[in-house]
Scaffold this motif. Structure first.
Motif, mmCIF file in Angstrom:
data_model
loop_
_atom_site.group_PDB
_atom_site.id
_atom_site.type_symbol
_atom_site.label_atom_id
_atom_site.label_comp_id
_atom_site.label_asym_id
_atom_site.label_seq_id
_atom_site.Cartn_x
_atom_site.Cartn_y
_atom_site.Cartn_z
ATOM 1 N N UNK A 63 0.831 -1.204 0.000
ATOM 2 C CA UNK A 63 0.000 0.000 0.000
ATOM 3 C C UNK A 63 0.869 1.259 0.000
ATOM 4 N N UNK A 64 1.935 1.252 0.788
ATOM 5 C CA UNK A 64 2.841 2.406 0.833
ATOM 6 C C UNK A 64 3.492 2.633 -0.526
ATOM 7 N N UNK A 65 3.894 1.559 -1.175
ATOM 8 C CA UNK A 65 4.512 1.669 -2.498
ATOM 9 C C UNK A 65 3.511 2.201 -3.514
ATOM 10 N N UNK A 66 2.296 1.689 -3.476
ATOM 11 C CA UNK A 66 1.254 2.181 -4.382
ATOM 12 C C UNK A 66 0.953 3.652 -4.108
ATOM 13 N N UNK A 67 0.935 4.033 -2.852
ATOM 14 C CA UNK A 67 0.696 5.437 -2.499
ATOM 15 C C UNK A 67 1.808 6.325 -3.055
ATOM 16 N N UNK A 68 3.042 5.844 -2.984
ATOM 17 C CA UNK A 68 4.168 6.627 -3.498
ATOM 18 C C UNK A 68 4.078 6.768 -5.015
ATOM 19 N N UNK A 69 3.704 5.700 -5.697
ATOM 20 C CA UNK A 69 3.542 5.772 -7.155
ATOM 21 C C UNK A 69 2.397 6.718 -7.504
ATOM 22 N N UNK A 70 1.284 6.595 -6.801
ATOM 23 C CA UNK A 70 0.139 7.472 -7.067
ATOM 24 C C UNK A 70 0.536 8.940 -6.884
ATOM 25 N N UNK A 71 1.306 9.225 -5.852
ATOM 26 C CA UNK A 71 1.813 10.571 -5.604
ATOM 27 C C UNK A 71 2.622 11.058 -6.808
ATOM 28 N N UNK A 72 3.518 10.216 -7.314
ATOM 29 C CA UNK A 72 4.317 10.584 -8.478
ATOM 30 C C UNK A 72 3.466 10.863 -9.700
ATOM 31 N N UNK A 73 2.421 10.067 -9.881
ATOM 32 C CA UNK A 73 1.502 10.296 -11.003
ATOM 33 C C UNK A 73 0.805 11.650 -10.824
ATOM 34 N N UNK A 74 0.358 11.938 -9.607
ATOM 35 C CA UNK A 74 -0.382 13.173 -9.355
ATOM 36 C C UNK A 74 0.488 14.421 -9.483
#
Length: 139
Positions: A63-74
């Motif tokens: 979940x933390x990794x997905x959150x970090x990727x989502x942040x990068x996308x945003x």
């Protein structure tokens, strides 16, 4: 070999969005960033490859990794390059400025730890017997 804590299907489940076309690269980079800045400062049990053995910890890291990727996308930056020097940029009547002497992208949004990473790692299910944040020790 670099550890990757999440899969593209976990990213899709986490965000509810189709993964970007370069999702594997983004997951690898996010995992490396979190390894360097967060996970290395934690104590948790690992397997021979260095991945968490506890399912709750493994899910929190995913979940933390997905959150970090989502942040990068945003924020539109996954490498920190957006933080490297430009003085003034003008588009029409909008003008943005910052120091043109910055040589590092460390302050760029893409190099910041996403707030949702900390949400994932502060779950009440992550008790101190399975994950200890900030536990740097030597034996």
């Amino acid at each position: 070999m670099a550890r990757v804590y999440a899969t593209s299907s976990q990213y899709q489940e986490y965000t509810g969005e189709a993964p970007p076309t370069d999702i594997d690269v983004r997951l690898r980079r996010a995992s490396a960033l979190l390894d360097a800045q967060v996970f290395r400062l934690c104590r948790y049990d690992v397997d021979d490859t260095g991945l968490p053995t506890n399912a709750v910890v493994a899910q929190a890291f995913a979940d933390a990794t997905c959150a970090q990727v989502e942040w990068g996308v945003q924020v539109g930056d996954i490498t920190g390059a957006a933080g490297v020097g430009w003085d003034t940029v003008k588009i029409g009547t909008a003008e943005l400025g910052r120091s043109g002497t910055a040589t590092s992208g460390d302050e760029a949004p893409g190099r910041q730890i996403a707030p949702a990473v900390w949400d994932a790692l502060r779950s009440p299910d992550l008790t101190p017997d399975i994950l200890w944040i900030g536990a740097v020790m030597t034996c």
